[in-house]
Design a protein around this motif. Sequence first.
Motif, PDB file in Angstrom:
ATOM      1  N   HIS A 191       6.566  -0.569   1.203  1.00 22.96           N
ATOM      2  CA  HIS A 191       6.466  -1.301  -0.068  1.00 22.96           C
ATOM      3  C   HIS A 191       7.061  -0.537  -1.244  1.00 22.96           C
ATOM      4  O   HIS A 191       7.115  -1.077  -2.355  1.00 22.96           O
ATOM      5  CB  HIS A 191       5.008  -1.655  -0.355  1.00 22.96           C
ATOM      6  N   GLY A 192       7.458   0.694  -1.014  1.00 21.55           N
ATOM      7  CA  GLY A 192       8.106   1.460  -2.072  1.00 21.55           C
ATOM      8  C   GLY A 192       7.190   1.864  -3.210  1.00 21.55           C
ATOM      9  O   GLY A 192       7.651   2.123  -4.326  1.00 21.55           O
ATOM     10  N   LEU A 193       5.901   1.938  -2.970  1.00 22.60           N
ATOM     11  CA  LEU A 193       4.951   2.315  -4.019  1.00 22.60           C
ATOM     12  C   LEU A 193       4.941   3.832  -4.186  1.00 22.60           C
ATOM     13  O   LEU A 193       4.964   4.570  -3.200  1.00 22.60           O
ATOM     14  CB  LEU A 193       3.552   1.798  -3.674  1.00 22.60           C
ATOM     15  N   ARG A 194       4.881   4.280  -5.434  1.00 21.51           N
ATOM     16  CA  ARG A 194       4.992   5.719  -5.699  1.00 21.51           C
ATOM     17  C   ARG A 194       3.757   6.295  -6.389  1.00 21.51           C
ATOM     18  O   ARG A 194       3.461   7.473  -6.207  1.00 21.51           O
ATOM     19  CB  ARG A 194       6.223   6.003  -6.582  1.00 21.51           C
ATOM     20  N   ARG A 195       3.090   5.510  -7.195  1.00 24.35           N
ATOM     21  CA  ARG A 195       1.900   6.012  -7.887  1.00 24.35           C
ATOM     22  C   ARG A 195       0.662   5.451  -7.188  1.00 24.35           C
ATOM     23  O   ARG A 195       0.288   4.303  -7.404  1.00 24.35           O
ATOM     24  CB  ARG A 195       1.910   5.610  -9.364  1.00 24.35           C
ATOM     25  N   LEU A 196       0.062   6.260  -6.359  1.00 24.76           N
ATOM     26  CA  LEU A 196      -1.102   5.840  -5.572  1.00 24.76           C
ATOM     27  C   LEU A 196      -2.326   6.618  -6.027  1.00 24.76           C
ATOM     28  O   LEU A 196      -2.255   7.837  -6.247  1.00 24.76           O
ATOM     29  CB  LEU A 196      -0.877   6.091  -4.076  1.00 24.76           C
ATOM     30  N   ALA A 197      -3.452   5.920  -6.161  1.00 22.86           N
ATOM     31  CA  ALA A 197      -4.712   6.558  -6.542  1.00 22.86           C
ATOM     32  C   ALA A 197      -5.736   6.348  -5.428  1.00 22.86           C
ATOM     33  O   ALA A 197      -5.954   5.215  -4.991  1.00 22.86           O
ATOM     34  CB  ALA A 197      -5.234   5.976  -7.849  1.00 22.86           C
TER      35      ALA A 197
END
Length: 351
Positions: A191-197
């Motif tokens: 999904h190309g997500l970069r900011r994960l918490a």
Amino acid sequence: MSAPTVYDVAERSGVSIATVSRVYRTPDSVRARTRERVLEAARELGYVPSGNARGLASRTTGVLGLCFPDYADPEAEADAEGDGGTDDAAMLYSDQIIRGMERAARRHGYALLIAASLQGGPESLVAKVAGRVDGFAVLAQTVPTEDLEVISRRLPVVMLAGPREIDHLDHLVVANTAGQHELTRHLIEDHGLRRLAFVGGDPDSPDAEARFRGFRDACRDAGLPAGDAPDLRTGMMTRAEGARAAETLLDRGAERPDAMVFANDQMAVGALRALERRGVRVPEDIAVTGFDGIPLSRIVRPPLTTVRQPIRQLGEQAVELLVQRLAEPGREPVSRELPVSLARRASCGCG
């Protein structure tokens, strides 16, 4: 026709098995409306809580036990009553273990004694269970290690989840770290997500900590920053705590994450509700994921991406290990890690 079981009463009344147990053990701890619904279902079915009659004629009780903390969530129970009796999401993990144990125990001719309580301390759990059963399973962090050590000298004990704290006890765990690593990799690479918490639980929760390690390692493998602790921690890992965590992450403004990765499904479900109230679209604005694969994860909107663990199989295998230990007291103890699977659904952008 077989006698009705606690499982039947739970199904008829629309609550968890643990709630049925509390109605009979500590009725004042259950809301009056819920208590009456359970008792009415029991009357209709002709259910009577099992006793120790089988043990009167022999040295055995014919009963196996399960000890786990009672993670009742008052806010979730209130929601359940408002929804017309929908089961309390905070209880579903333990409920699935109970169902697996109950069915396997029945196959082997045993009854199941459930001890679920945070009140009175874990020592009272041991006192309640150890003298009434032939063996018992215990979830991690429910009973102090030193107490288990003493009890296990005279009763078979299976440890469920968490690290193997006592080498001579049988032990069952799921692939928490590997499962969370795969889910996190999916968010980053697919999904190309970069900011994960990551929202974890108490540092003493071995499952939550193992899941965080999987998250951290997947982020570092992808060259993303990851600290040595979760972005947020909650206490009881309930829906209410998940909602509060989502609110906190939303209020970070420019630092708002692309994805909220929760250590369990209950918190993730609470987060979905909080995000909806704030007008935040999932997954268009923020992706949300959980862990466990409880039934509720399939029916929330949007359906929750999660890691399915074989919860009922944990309960079934716990019974099998107890029965084997009773038949062969001297056999070598075993430690098994059960596989998990990734459920890709709409809350991350799949499906």
